[in-house]
Design a protein around this motif. Structure first.
Motif, PDB file in Angstrom:
ATOM      1  N   GLU A 219      80.768  12.934  13.447  1.00 57.77           N
ATOM      2  CA  GLU A 219      81.198  14.144  14.236  1.00 57.77           C
ATOM      3  C   GLU A 219      80.910  15.425  13.485  1.00 57.77           C
ATOM      4  O   GLU A 219      80.074  16.360  14.161  1.00 57.77           O
ATOM      5  CB  GLU A 219      82.491  14.092  14.601  1.00 57.77           C
ATOM      6  N   GLU A 220      81.168  15.547  12.123  1.00 53.89           N
ATOM      7  CA  GLU A 220      80.998  16.776  11.435  1.00 53.89           C
ATOM      8  C   GLU A 220      79.481  17.056  11.277  1.00 53.89           C
ATOM      9  O   GLU A 220      79.444  18.091  11.360  1.00 53.89           O
ATOM     10  CB  GLU A 220      81.908  16.550  10.053  1.00 53.89           C
ATOM     11  N   LEU A 221      78.701  16.028  11.140  1.00 55.02           N
ATOM     12  CA  LEU A 221      77.491  16.344  10.728  1.00 55.02           C
ATOM     13  C   LEU A 221      76.640  16.576  12.324  1.00 55.02           C
ATOM     14  O   LEU A 221      75.455  16.774  12.308  1.00 55.02           O
ATOM     15  CB  LEU A 221      76.845  15.079  10.143  1.00 55.02           C
ATOM     16  N   GLN A 222      77.299  16.473  13.336  1.00 61.82           N
ATOM     17  CA  GLN A 222      76.808  16.401  14.703  1.00 61.82           C
ATOM     18  C   GLN A 222      75.666  15.287  14.905  1.00 61.82           C
ATOM     19  O   GLN A 222      74.521  15.678  15.487  1.00 61.82           O
ATOM     20  CB  GLN A 222      76.143  17.774  14.817  1.00 61.82           C
ATOM     21  N   SER A 223      76.303  14.184  14.432  1.00 60.08           N
ATOM     22  CA  SER A 223      75.096  13.152  14.536  1.00 60.08           C
ATOM     23  C   SER A 223      75.346  12.247  15.508  1.00 60.08           C
ATOM     24  O   SER A 223      76.484  12.180  15.700  1.00 60.08           O
ATOM     25  CB  SER A 223      75.196  12.263  12.936  1.00 60.08           C
ATOM     26  N   THR A 224      74.023  11.602  16.079  1.00 59.97           N
ATOM     27  CA  THR A 224      74.354  10.582  17.248  1.00 59.97           C
ATOM     28  C   THR A 224      74.021   9.412  16.464  1.00 59.97           C
ATOM     29  O   THR A 224      73.956   8.454  17.358  1.00 59.97           O
ATOM     30  CB  THR A 224      73.819  10.898  18.378  1.00 59.97           C
ATOM     31  N   HIS A 225      73.873   9.150  15.298  1.00 60.24           N
ATOM     32  CA  HIS A 225      73.367   7.734  14.640  1.00 60.24           C
ATOM     33  C   HIS A 225      74.758   6.718  14.903  1.00 60.24           C
ATOM     34  O   HIS A 225      75.779   7.241  14.580  1.00 60.24           O
ATOM     35  CB  HIS A 225      72.954   7.992  12.967  1.00 60.24           C
ATOM     36  N   PRO A 226      74.115   5.628  14.942  1.00 61.01           N
ATOM     37  CA  PRO A 226      75.143   4.578  14.811  1.00 61.01           C
ATOM     38  C   PRO A 226      75.854   4.186  13.711  1.00 61.01           C
ATOM     39  O   PRO A 226      75.138   4.304  12.800  1.00 61.01           O
ATOM     40  CB  PRO A 226      74.432   3.347  15.779  1.00 61.01           C
ATOM     41  N   ILE A 227      77.070   3.607  13.732  1.00 60.70           N
ATOM     42  CA  ILE A 227      77.825   3.305  12.687  1.00 60.70           C
ATOM     43  C   ILE A 227      77.598   1.641  12.776  1.00 60.70           C
ATOM     44  O   ILE A 227      78.302   1.092  13.825  1.00 60.70           O
ATOM     45  CB  ILE A 227      79.231   3.582  12.479  1.00 60.70           C
TER      46      ILE A 227
END
Length: 321
Positions: free
Chosen positions: A107-115
């Protein structure tokens, strides 16, 4: 040459490719080559996407590591401990057993990549595809693809240093409340030595114990552990909750806290002896080694007289000088 055994089923390979992973990424997890993965996809008539188009599925603030902030310092510290820069991929990778902190970092990185989760180890992975972010970590902050034993301590503005340390602690640190110790572990001696010197400036008294390829930095004492917790969690933003809870177990008023002398703790004495031997082996100068380990010369001679194992190790080092 013996063929590698694929550790991933064909349905799983197809599923991961269709979810956005590249052939190279899947190959690394499946213990095979990217060529093998491509062959599996072709044999199963899996629709291929235009080269690199899958990268555009996900977004991220690629310039994140260009600007200092408390949160950026934390993420950089966390990456120094639990991050990876795959050599042949334009990727930044975070790994952790605690998925919640990866969600917060994403969220901090404004990422939508999956975990995703490694099925063999249970470790959670956040893989971010970004050439810009990878280059910034290397060029601006000194991170390298193979940093475990050679990581240099990065420049961190003083105002953000406690956040960087909290990030590194959440990645490679531990608190043992019962024994009143905080420890960090790392493979880079240079990094750990620099961290030790930096913490000494904050009136902590860290010491390092090295064993084989790993170096452990310790803080010991009830008051010291409390003060350290107060320092790293002041103005906290990102942090692992379960570690923070351990620091909050202290119920005694701060003005009544005291550090026990090292002499009442056998494990601490052993650790201090190892630290002195480490420094003596490093420079061959006994007074300098005692000073570096914060040990009085009289204490050294007492150990030498009363501890046969310590005497043997010290004499073994001396004979090599």
């Amino acid at each position: 040459m013996r063929k590698k055994k694929c550790t991933m089923s064909i349905p799983k390979i197809i599923e991961r490719f269709q979810s956005g992973m590249s052939s190279k990424e899947i190959a690394l997890q499946a213990n095979v080559t990217a060529r093998y993965i491509n062959s599996v996809l072709q044999q199963n008539n899996v629709a291929r996407q235009p080269h690199s188009s899958w990268l555009r599925r996900y977004s991220v603030n690629e310039d994140y590591f260009k600007t200092w902030s408390a949160s950026m310092a934390y993420v950089l510290g966390f990456f120094a401990a639990d991050g990876c820069l795959p050599k042949n991929l334009q990727m930044v990778s975070f790994s952790q057993k605690d998925p919640k902190i990866l969600e917060d970092i994403r969220e901090e990185l404004q990422s939508t990549h999956p975990i995703k989760t490694n099925p063999r180890t249970g470790v959670h992975l956040l893989n971010i595809s970004s050439k810009i972010m990878k280059e910034d970590l290397i060029q601006l902050h000194g991170m390298t693809p193979k940093k475990s034993t050679s990581l240099e301590f990065p420049y961190v503005p003083e105002e953000y240093f406690s956040h960087f340390v909290r990030g590194f602690f959440d990645g490679d640190g531990n608190i043992n409340f019962e024994k009143r110790t905080v420890s960090f572990v790392g493979g880079s001696q240079t990094f750990m030595e620099h961290l030790k010197k930096k913490l000494e400036r904050y009136s902590f008294e860290p010491f390092i114990v090295s064993k084989e390829k790993y170096h452990r930095l310790f803080l010991s004492g009830r008051k010291t552990v409390h003060n350290f917790g107060q320092w790293i969690y002041k103005d906290k933003n990102l942090y692992i909750v379960r570690k923070h809870i351990e620091f909050n177990r202290e119920k005694m008023p701060p003005d009544q806290l005291k550090d026990r002398p090292f002499k009442v703790n056998k494990s601490a004495i052993k650790a201090r002896k190892l630290e002195l031997l480490y420094h003596y082996n490093l420079n061959g100068d006994l007074p300098v080694a005692c000073k570096s380990a914060n040990i009085g010369i009289n204490t050294f001679y007492r150990w030498l007289k009363n501890d046969g194992e310590f005497q043997f190790k010290f004499n073994s080092i001396s004979s090599e000088k």
